[in-house]
Design an enzyme around this catalytic site. Structure first.
Site, PDB file in Angstrom:
ATOM      1  N   SER A  83      36.208  43.392  49.280  1.00 38.76           N
ATOM      2  CA  SER A  83      36.510  42.100  48.660  1.00 38.76           C
ATOM      3  C   SER A  83      35.380  41.088  48.766  1.00 38.76           C
ATOM      4  O   SER A  83      35.356  40.128  48.007  1.00 38.76           O
ATOM      5  CB  SER A  83      37.753  41.497  49.323  1.00 38.76           C
ATOM      6  OG  SER A  83      37.533  41.362  50.712  1.00 38.76           O
TER       7      SER A  83
ATOM      8  N   ASP B  77      39.644  31.599  52.888  1.00 43.36           N
ATOM      9  CA  ASP B  77      41.002  31.995  53.261  1.00 43.36           C
ATOM     10  C   ASP B  77      40.939  32.699  54.613  1.00 43.36           C
ATOM     11  O   ASP B  77      39.896  32.688  55.268  1.00 43.36           O
ATOM     12  CB  ASP B  77      41.670  32.838  52.165  1.00 43.36           C
ATOM     13  CG  ASP B  77      41.087  34.241  52.045  1.00 43.36           C
ATOM     14  OD1 ASP B  77      40.222  34.613  52.871  1.00 43.36           O
ATOM     15  OD2 ASP B  77      41.497  34.970  51.120  1.00 43.36           O
TER      16      ASP B  77
ATOM     17  N   HIS C 192      38.176  35.559  54.203  1.00 41.36           N
ATOM     18  CA  HIS C 192      36.967  35.527  53.372  1.00 41.36           C
ATOM     19  C   HIS C 192      36.141  34.258  53.497  1.00 41.36           C
ATOM     20  O   HIS C 192      36.696  33.162  53.577  1.00 41.36           O
ATOM     21  CB  HIS C 192      37.354  35.714  51.903  1.00 41.36           C
ATOM     22  CG  HIS C 192      38.066  36.988  51.644  1.00 41.36           C
ATOM     23  ND1 HIS C 192      39.437  37.054  51.488  1.00 41.36           N
ATOM     24  CD2 HIS C 192      37.608  38.255  51.553  1.00 41.36           C
ATOM     25  CE1 HIS C 192      39.782  38.323  51.292  1.00 41.36           C
ATOM     26  NE2 HIS C 192      38.701  39.065  51.325  1.00 41.36           N
TER      27      HIS C 192
END
Ligand SMILES: *[C@@H]1O[C@H](CO)[C@@H](O)[C@H](O)[C@H]1NC(C)=O
Ligand SMILES: *[C@@H]1O[C@H](CO)[C@@H](O)[C@H](O)[C@H]1NC(C)=O
Ligand SMILES: CC(=O)N[C@H]1CO[C@H](CO)[C@@H](O)[C@@H]1O
Length: 367
Positions: free
Chosen positions: A41, A331, A334
């Site tokens: 991600s 978040d 991340h």
């Protein structure tokens, strides 16, 4: 922290200021023919939006992309992510498109296979991502179209000059960390479980690079695993909000093995060149001296809910911080856009401390 690393962070700060002024120059340099991106991600720019299934993690809703021109763009960031900034520093206008967004098989230069939740092992988050081994197969399909279109000689030339950006491994460690907790494993048991995991990770990582090499890849820009025990979701599990030291040690051990693996592959495989970006060291230095790099918060997510805003992922109903550029984390897993940008700049301009044995810039411009 010692004076030496303090000096190095200061040096990084100077490099970043200089970098801002030489970015324009970088884009008119020769750039590699193409950029191919594999991983998780931190580098996904929207592949997961195209995966079926309710369990798939997608960054296609508020407040992801809150600072992205337009709307949520499939990046786990408030704006751009590390794939965008690495592409940009190397002279590409934007990150490569997500492979799954391409309507038909295409050999069009750069492509991105990275997928949120993917690990080095197929078993990591199975069924909810594009596993690394499948990403490699997707690249092979891209390559097959290229060979059919331009011929194998030209394909070999293009691929050998192109950069393969890889950032993967955090999710294998996250899954391990949660599983060990759920199993209530003792510290000693965690050490032997961890050693077994590392052996599998390194063996699969080796196989991945050798397969890409067999398909014509020569230039590898590899980002190592950061201090994963310091992401807000793990700090949240600690009463004092501290990092998970055991998980960080595992990440450090993995990174050491990754460095040896790349060095030994470069000796064995003719023409293989690499730059290893030390995200672990960069993050540790950032955590030790956040203000120097303009960060005021290294522990709390910017978007989320509950303790450290890390009880949930970033949701439309979440709290959203206003000073997003001052948060290391957007978040609970991340980094923020600004942290991603600093990472890409540090690796491109390559303070020796953060890139081994050459910088991303030297890799990209090598012949
Ligand atoms: C890649 O694709 C070619 C066909 O284009 C195939 O022959 C080869 O076995 C594939 N390599 C891997 C490692 O899957
Ligand atoms: C976990 O293991 C420890 C001893 O290793 C024990 O004291 C504790 O009760 C266990 N916790 C749970 C939830 O099983
Ligand atoms: C591509 C690759 O080497 N995959 C291997 C990863 O490791 C597992 C065992 O842990 C093997 O079964 C896979 O073949």
């Amino acid at each position: 922290m010692g004076g030496k690393s303090m000096g190095e962070v200061l040096a990084l700060f100077v490099v970043l200021v200089l970098a801002a002024s030489s970015m324009a120059a970088a884009t008119i340099h020769l750039r590699p023919p193409a950029l191919y991106v594999l991983g998780d991600s931190t580098l996904d720019v929207g592949n997961n939006n195209y995966l079926p299934g309710a369990d798939v993690r997608r960054a296609n809703r508020r407040y992801y992309g809150v600072d992205f021109p337009g709307f949520p763009a499939g990046r786990f960031s408030n704006g751009y992510n590390t794939a965008d900034f690495v592409a940009n520093t190397m002279g590409f206008v934007s990150s490569p498109p997500p492979y799954l967004s391409l309507v038909q098989a295409s050999s069009d230069s750069s492509q991105l296979y990275a997928s949120a939740d993917a690990g080095i092992l197929d078993s990591t988050n199975a069924g909810r991502c594009i596993p690394l081994s499948t990403q490699v197969q997707y690249f092979n399909a891209t390559r097959a179209v290229m060979v059919a279109t331009v011929g194998s000689g030209e394909a070999t030339r293009i691929l050998s000059g192109s950069v393969f950006l890889i950032g993967v491994g955090s999710n294998d460690l996250f899954v391990f960390g949660f599983t060990e907790r759920a199993r209530n494993r003792s510290a000693t048991e965690q050490q032997s479980d961890g050693a077994e995991l590392l052996a599998n990770l390194i063996s699969n990582y080796t196989a991945t690079i050798m397969e890409l090499y067999s398909m014509g890849a020569r230039k590898f820009a590899v980002i190592n695993v950061g201090p994963v025990g310091c992401v807000p979701i793990f700090r949240r599990l600690d009463e004092a909000g501290q990092c998970d030291a055991g998980l960080n040690q595992l990440a450090a051990d993995f990174d050491e093995a990754l460095q040896s693996l790349l060095a030994s592959l470069a000796e064995r495989l003719p023409g293989l060149v690499y730059s290893l970006g030390d995200y672990f060291a960069l993050a540790q230095d950032t955590f030790a001296n956040p203000l120097l790099l303009g960060f005021t918060d290294i522990a709390t997510a910017c978007c989320g809910s509950g303790r450290l805003l890390a009880d949930t992922d970033c949701m439309p109903s979440s709290a959203l911080c206003a000073n997003r550029g001052q948060h290391v984390f957007f978040d609970r897993y991340h980094p923020s856009q600004r942290a991603c940008s600093l990472t890409a700049l540090a690796f491109y301009f390559g303070l020796a401390k953060y890139t081994t044995p050459i910088s991303f810039k030297q890799l990209a411009l090598s012949s």
